[in-house]
Design an enzyme around this catalytic site. Structure first.
Site, short mmCIF file in Angstrom:
data_model
loop_
_atom_site.label_atom_id
_atom_site.label_comp_id
_atom_site.label_asym_id
_atom_site.label_seq_id
_atom_site.Cartn_x
_atom_site.Cartn_y
_atom_site.Cartn_z
N GLN A 165 0.58 -6.45 -3.48
CA GLN A 165 -0.53 -6.67 -2.54
C GLN A 165 -1.66 -5.70 -2.85
O GLN A 165 -2.72 -5.76 -2.25
CB GLN A 165 -0.06 -6.41 -1.11
CG GLN A 165 1.02 -7.34 -0.60
CD GLN A 165 1.53 -6.89 0.76
OE1 GLN A 165 2.38 -6.01 0.88
NE2 GLN A 165 0.99 -7.50 1.80
N HIS B 88 -3.78 -10.05 -4.21
CA HIS B 88 -5.09 -9.81 -3.61
C HIS B 88 -6.15 -9.45 -4.64
O HIS B 88 -7.16 -8.83 -4.33
CB HIS B 88 -5.00 -8.72 -2.54
CG HIS B 88 -4.12 -9.09 -1.39
ND1 HIS B 88 -3.55 -8.17 -0.54
CD2 HIS B 88 -3.69 -10.30 -0.96
CE1 HIS B 88 -2.82 -8.82 0.36
NE2 HIS B 88 -2.88 -10.10 0.12
N ALA C 63 0.81 -1.22 0.00
CA ALA C 63 0.00 0.00 0.00
C ALA C 63 0.84 1.28 0.00
O ALA C 63 0.43 2.29 -0.56
CB ALA C 63 -0.93 0.00 1.21
#
Ligand SMILES: [Zn+2]
Length: 248
Positions: free
Chosen positions: A104, A122, A27
Site C-alpha cells: 500500500q 497505490h 505504512a
C-alpha cells in the site's frame, strides 16, 4: 521457553517450510525508516487537507495547495532508507521464497532494498507524469522545480498537468495491480502481513483471499487488526525486530 520465544521459533519453522510466500505491507513497515503513517498525530497530514483527484483537476488554486504539501513531503521520501524489515524481504526474494510483495506504500523502499516483484496498489511517489501525454519525471526533478518557485508544474512538452504517480483519493485503483495482487494472494502458501492495520478496503481483502486459498497467515503490526483470529501467529511488535529474527 516462554510463549513469545516459542512463537518466534514456530513462525521461523513455518516460514522455512513455505515455498510460495507473499508479503503484504502497509505504512507500518516504513515508520522505522522515518516515514510517519499519514494517520499519525502531529504529522504533515494534520496541517494539510487532502486534495482529491477531482479537486486537483479542477483548479490552479487546488493544485498549489496540493504541491505545497508535496514540497514538504518529498525531501523526507528522498532521504528515507530501507530498514531491516525491507532488507529481510529482499533476502527472501533473492532466495526464491518470496513471490511478490503487495504494498500500500508509495515510498519505493521495497525497490530500494532490492525487491523487484513489487505490486504497488497505490502507485508511487518516486515519479510524476504528465496527465495528458504520460511523459515521466523523477520526483527529485519535480522537487527542484517546486523549490525554484514553480507552484503548479506543467509538462514541458504539451503543457499538461503533472501529478505524482500515486493513486489519489478519488482516483480508481489500478486494475492491473489489483488483479496481480489477487492472483498472488490466492496462490501463496504463506502470507506475511507487515505494518497494516487492515482497516482499509480493498487492501484488507488480501489476507482473507490468502486464507481462503489455504495459506497460513503471519501478522506483524504494532496494533491488533480485525483479522488476527485468522493468523497462525500475530506479533504486535516492531517489524524490523521480528523480520530480522524470522529470516536470520
Ligand atoms: Zn505532456
Amino acid at each position: 521457553m516462554n510463549t513469545y520465544t516459542q512463537q518466534i521459533k514456530q513462525a521461523r519453522t513455518l516460514l522455512g517450510n513455505s515455498s510460495r510466500v507473499v508479503a503484504f505491507s502497509g505504512a507500518g513497515i516504513s515508520t522505522e525508516s522515518g516515514l510517519s503513517d499519514f494517520r499519525s498525530k502531529g504529522g504533515l497530514w494534520e496541517r494539510y487537507r487532502i486534495v482529491t483527484f477531482q479537486e486537483f483537476l479542477a483548479s490552479h488554486k487546488n493544485r498549489i495547495e496540493y504541491w505545497s504539501m508535496r514540497r514538504e513531503l518529498i525531501p523526507g521520501l528522498l532521504n528515507a532508507q530501507p530498514n531491516p524489515a525491507h532488507h529481510a524481504l529482499a533476502k527472501l526474494e533473492e532466495e526464491g521464497k518470496l513471490l511478490n510483495i503487495i504494498t500500500q506504500n508509495i515510498d519505493g523502499l521495497h525497490q530500494s532494498a532490492g525487491n523487484k516483484k513489487v505490486i504497488e496498489l497505490h502507485g508511487t511517489n518516486m515519479t510524476a507524469s504528465c496527465l495528458t501525454c504520460n511523459l515521466q519525471w523523477s520526483i527529485a526533478e519535480i522537487q527542484k522545480r517546486l523549490e525554484a518557485g514553480d507552484l503548479d508544474p506543467h509538462c514541458n512538452d504539451c503543457n499538461g498537468l503533472i501529478k505524482p504517480d500515486t493513486v489519489s483519493f478519488g482516483q480508481s485503483m489500478p486494475v492491473e495491480a489489483m488483479e496481480q495482487a489477487y492472483q498472488a494472494a490466492a496462490s501463496c502458501d504463506l502470507l506475511l502481513m507487515i505494518g497494516s492495520s487492515l482497516e482499509v478496503q480493498p487492501a484488507n481483502q488480501f489476507p482473507l483471499v490468502a486464507h481462503q486459498g489455504g495459506a497460513s497467515l503471519v501478522f506483524i503490526n504494532r496494533t491488533a487488526t480485525p483479522y488476527d483470529h485468522l493468523a497462525t501467529f500475530s506479533f504486535t511488535e516492531s517489524a524490523s525486530k521480528i523480520m530480522r529474527t524470522l529470516t536470520e
